[in-house]
Design a protein around this motif. Structure first.
Motif, PDB file in Angstrom:
ATOM      1  N   PRO A  91      50.878  94.287  48.771  1.00 10.36           N
ATOM      2  CA  PRO A  91      50.645  95.877  48.925  1.00 10.36           C
ATOM      3  C   PRO A  91      49.112  96.185  48.668  1.00 10.36           C
ATOM      4  CG  PRO A  91      52.322  95.019  47.286  1.00 10.36           C
ATOM      5  CD  PRO A  91      51.503  93.886  47.412  1.00 10.36           C
ATOM      6  N   VAL A  92      48.575  96.779  49.862  1.00  8.78           N
ATOM      7  CA  VAL A  92      47.313  97.303  49.855  1.00  8.78           C
ATOM      8  C   VAL A  92      47.361  98.859  50.216  1.00  8.78           C
ATOM      9  CG1 VAL A  92      45.075  96.916  50.723  1.00  8.78           C
ATOM     10  CG2 VAL A  92      46.208  94.957  50.401  1.00  8.78           C
ATOM     11  N   THR A  93      46.645  99.695  49.501  1.00 10.58           N
ATOM     12  CA  THR A  93      46.632 101.109  49.665  1.00 10.58           C
ATOM     13  C   THR A  93      45.031 101.302  49.728  1.00 10.58           C
ATOM     14  OG1 THR A  93      48.351 101.585  48.918  1.00 10.58           O
ATOM     15  CG2 THR A  93      46.991 103.246  49.254  1.00 10.58           C
ATOM     16  N   VAL A  94      44.445 101.995  50.803  1.00  7.76           N
ATOM     17  CA  VAL A  94      43.255 102.565  51.032  1.00  7.76           C
ATOM     18  C   VAL A  94      43.307 103.966  50.965  1.00  7.76           C
ATOM     19  CG1 VAL A  94      41.148 102.774  52.567  1.00  7.76           C
ATOM     20  CG2 VAL A  94      42.438 100.589  52.223  1.00  7.76           C
ATOM     21  N   ALA A  95      42.463 104.598  49.877  1.00  8.75           N
ATOM     22  CA  ALA A  95      42.275 105.965  49.714  1.00  8.75           C
ATOM     23  C   ALA A  95      41.040 106.469  50.401  1.00  8.75           C
ATOM     24  CB  ALA A  95      42.587 106.555  48.337  1.00  8.75           C
ATOM     25  N   TRP A  96      40.961 106.888  51.700  1.00 10.98           N
ATOM     26  CA  TRP A  96      39.539 107.450  52.386  1.00 10.98           C
ATOM     27  C   TRP A  96      39.376 108.643  51.724  1.00 10.98           C
ATOM     28  CZ3 TRP A  96      36.585 104.710  55.165  1.00 10.98           C
ATOM     29  CH2 TRP A  96      35.247 105.242  55.837  1.00 10.98           C
ATOM     30  N   CYS A  97      38.513 108.924  50.786  1.00  6.01           N
ATOM     31  CA  CYS A  97      38.422 110.534  50.182  1.00  6.01           C
ATOM     32  C   CYS A  97      37.204 111.281  51.111  1.00  6.01           C
ATOM     33  CB  CYS A  97      38.135 110.561  48.804  1.00  6.01           C
ATOM     34  SG  CYS A  97      39.255 109.722  47.744  1.00  6.01           S
ATOM     35  N   TYR A  98      37.549 112.514  51.384  1.00  4.06           N
ATOM     36  CA  TYR A  98      36.273 113.077  52.268  1.00  4.06           C
ATOM     37  C   TYR A  98      36.345 114.533  51.834  1.00  4.06           C
ATOM     38  CZ  TYR A  98      39.804 114.893  55.071  1.00  4.06           C
ATOM     39  OH  TYR A  98      41.158 115.525  55.522  1.00  4.06           O
ATOM     40  N   GLU A  99      35.073 115.029  51.763  1.00  5.36           N
ATOM     41  CA  GLU A  99      34.972 116.405  51.036  1.00  5.36           C
ATOM     42  C   GLU A  99      35.626 117.590  52.315  1.00  5.36           C
ATOM     43  OE1 GLU A  99      31.348 116.688  47.974  1.00  5.36           O
ATOM     44  OE2 GLU A  99      30.912 116.902  50.079  1.00  5.36           O
ATOM     45  N   GLU A 100      36.103 118.414  51.810  1.00  2.00           N
ATOM     46  CA  GLU A 100      36.675 119.514  52.456  1.00  2.00           C
ATOM     47  C   GLU A 100      35.669 120.090  53.581  1.00  2.00           C
ATOM     48  OE1 GLU A 100      38.413 122.521  50.034  1.00  2.00           O
ATOM     49  OE2 GLU A 100      36.334 122.777  49.077  1.00  2.00           O
ATOM     50  N   ASP A 101      36.007 120.374  54.718  1.00  4.64           N
ATOM     51  CA  ASP A 101      34.994 120.526  55.839  1.00  4.64           C
ATOM     52  C   ASP A 101      33.683 119.522  56.261  1.00  4.64           C
ATOM     53  OD1 ASP A 101      35.976 123.338  55.590  1.00  4.64           O
ATOM     54  OD2 ASP A 101      34.689 123.876  54.034  1.00  4.64           O
ATOM     55  N   ASP A 102      34.433 118.410  55.859  1.00  5.57           N
ATOM     56  CA  ASP A 102      33.195 117.373  56.317  1.00  5.57           C
ATOM     57  C   ASP A 102      34.005 116.402  57.030  1.00  5.57           C
ATOM     58  OD1 ASP A 102      31.739 115.256  56.968  1.00  5.57           O
ATOM     59  OD2 ASP A 102      31.279 114.574  54.772  1.00  5.57           O
ATOM     60  N   GLU A 103      33.991 117.059  58.661  1.00  2.00           N
ATOM     61  CA  GLU A 103      34.640 116.466  59.659  1.00  2.00           C
ATOM     62  C   GLU A 103      34.418 115.181  59.888  1.00  2.00           C
ATOM     63  OE1 GLU A 103      37.574 118.041  61.174  1.00  2.00           O
ATOM     64  OE2 GLU A 103      37.316 119.444  59.455  1.00  2.00           O
ATOM     65  N   SER A 104      33.058 114.973  59.891  1.00  2.00           N
ATOM     66  CA  SER A 104      32.587 113.568  60.113  1.00  2.00           C
ATOM     67  C   SER A 104      33.288 112.499  59.474  1.00  2.00           C
ATOM     68  CB  SER A 104      30.867 113.494  60.086  1.00  2.00           C
ATOM     69  OG  SER A 104      30.428 114.459  60.966  1.00  2.00           O
ATOM     70  N   MET A 105      33.076 112.491  57.956  1.00  2.00           N
ATOM     71  CA  MET A 105      33.994 111.524  57.097  1.00  2.00           C
ATOM     72  C   MET A 105      35.318 111.391  57.508  1.00  2.00           C
ATOM     73  SD  MET A 105      31.498 109.754  55.644  1.00  2.00           S
ATOM     74  CE  MET A 105      32.391 108.931  54.501  1.00  2.00           C
ATOM     75  N   ARG A 106      35.885 112.494  57.561  1.00  2.00           N
ATOM     76  CA  ARG A 106      37.159 112.520  57.994  1.00  2.00           C
ATOM     77  C   ARG A 106      37.590 111.764  59.327  1.00  2.00           C
ATOM     78  NH1 ARG A 106      40.516 114.835  61.468  1.00  2.00           N
ATOM     79  NH2 ARG A 106      38.943 116.373  62.188  1.00  2.00           N
ATOM     80  N   GLU A 107      36.780 112.108  60.373  1.00  2.00           N
ATOM     81  CA  GLU A 107      36.899 111.336  61.502  1.00  2.00           C
ATOM     82  C   GLU A 107      36.634 109.836  61.617  1.00  2.00           C
ATOM     83  OE1 GLU A 107      34.640 113.634  64.516  1.00  2.00           O
ATOM     84  OE2 GLU A 107      36.142 115.293  64.485  1.00  2.00           O
ATOM     85  N   LEU A 108      35.489 109.567  60.806  1.00  2.00           N
ATOM     86  CA  LEU A 108      35.350 107.892  60.228  1.00  2.00           C
ATOM     87  C   LEU A 108      36.596 107.353  59.749  1.00  2.00           C
ATOM     88  CD1 LEU A 108      31.652 108.345  59.154  1.00  2.00           C
ATOM     89  CD2 LEU A 108      32.549 107.068  61.248  1.00  2.00           C
ATOM     90  N   GLY A 109      36.951 108.118  58.688  1.00  2.00           N
ATOM     91  CA  GLY A 109      38.153 107.557  58.258  1.00  2.00           C
ATOM     92  C   GLY A 109      39.444 107.255  59.312  1.00  2.00           C
ATOM     93  N   GLU A 110      39.700 108.206  59.972  1.00  2.00           N
ATOM     94  CA  GLU A 110      40.774 107.989  61.105  1.00  2.00           C
ATOM     95  C   GLU A 110      40.215 106.744  62.100  1.00  2.00           C
ATOM     96  OE1 GLU A 110      40.422 112.080  62.989  1.00  2.00           O
ATOM     97  OE2 GLU A 110      41.876 112.645  61.523  1.00  2.00           O
ATOM     98  N   ASP A 111      38.962 106.815  62.660  1.00  2.00           N
ATOM     99  CA  ASP A 111      38.659 105.671  63.140  1.00  2.00           C
ATOM    100  C   ASP A 111      38.742 104.181  62.320  1.00  2.00           C
ATOM    101  OD1 ASP A 111      37.695 107.322  65.043  1.00  2.00           O
ATOM    102  OD2 ASP A 111      35.891 107.032  64.677  1.00  2.00           O
ATOM    103  N   PHE A 112      38.614 104.376  61.109  1.00  2.00           N
ATOM    104  CA  PHE A 112      38.582 102.973  60.455  1.00  2.00           C
ATOM    105  C   PHE A 112      40.144 102.550  60.285  1.00  2.00           C
ATOM    106  CE2 PHE A 112      34.530 103.298  59.155  1.00  2.00           C
ATOM    107  CZ  PHE A 112      34.087 101.936  58.827  1.00  2.00           C
ATOM    108  N   ALA A 113      41.153 103.620  60.152  1.00  2.00           N
ATOM    109  CA  ALA A 113      42.278 103.379  59.906  1.00  2.00           C
ATOM    110  C   ALA A 113      43.128 102.958  61.226  1.00  2.00           C
ATOM    111  CB  ALA A 113      43.200 104.965  59.707  1.00  2.00           C
ATOM    112  N   GLU A 114      42.567 103.259  62.448  1.00  2.00           N
ATOM    113  CA  GLU A 114      43.070 102.900  63.596  1.00  2.00           C
ATOM    114  C   GLU A 114      43.080 101.231  63.703  1.00  2.00           C
ATOM    115  OE1 GLU A 114      41.173 104.725  66.990  1.00  2.00           O
ATOM    116  OE2 GLU A 114      41.702 106.541  66.414  1.00  2.00           O
ATOM    117  N   ASP A 115      42.205 100.683  63.050  1.00  2.00           N
ATOM    118  CA  ASP A 115      41.984  99.073  63.030  1.00  2.00           C
ATOM    119  C   ASP A 115      42.861  98.591  62.143  1.00  2.00           C
ATOM    120  OD1 ASP A 115      40.300  99.250  65.112  1.00  2.00           O
ATOM    121  OD2 ASP A 115      38.599  99.516  63.714  1.00  2.00           O
TER     122      ASP A 115
END
Length: 132
Positions: A91-115
């Motif tokens: 069992p592996v969980t990744v918690a990708w934390c990003y600051e509110e209003d930081d769309e770039s880091m949120r989108e990077l997290g989404e990109d990494f999650a796709e893989d």
């Protein structure tokens, strides 16, 4: 395997790999002068831990405010190692934390999650300055 702790610097993140409890954490900013020198020991330690403790559940808390493209490649290597472990039944969980209003880091997290297919990937919005 003992924990691996490295204090943050102006160019490298805080590392807190608590192997006995299965909690890995990177926090801060990552743009080291020599990515291989910084991330090499982290990858080696993680590889050893995964080989020695195949059943331990893992959580990876990714709390970076910024990272450069060289660090992104090293992070992807970490995530791929975790994906392989998860495919093997750990069992592996990744918690990708990003600051509110930081769309770039949120989108990077989404990109990494796709893989990642076998890892449980959580996007976690935190208040500004909630990520170290």
């Amino acid at each position: 395997m003992p924990s691996l702790k490295i204090a943050a610097t102006g160019r490298t993140p805080e590392v807190d790999f608590d192997f006995p409890n299965g909690v890995l954490r990177l926090a801060g900013e990552s743009y080291p002068d020599d990515v291989a020198t910084f991330f090499g020991p982290l990858l080696t330690a993680l590889r050893s831990f995964l080989a020695e403790s195949p059943a331990t559940p893992l959580r990876f808390d990714m709390e970076l405010l910024y990272f450069n493209s060289s660090s992104a490649k090293a992070l992807m290597n970490i995530l791929q190692m975790l994906e392989t472990a998860a495919r093997g039944g750990r069992p592996v969980t990744v918690a990708w934390c990003y600051e509110e209003d930081d769309e770039s880091m949120r989108e990077l997290g989404e990109d990494f999650a796709e893989d990642l297919d076998s890892v449980s990937f959580l996007l976690k919005e935190v208040p500004v300055s909630g990520v170290r």
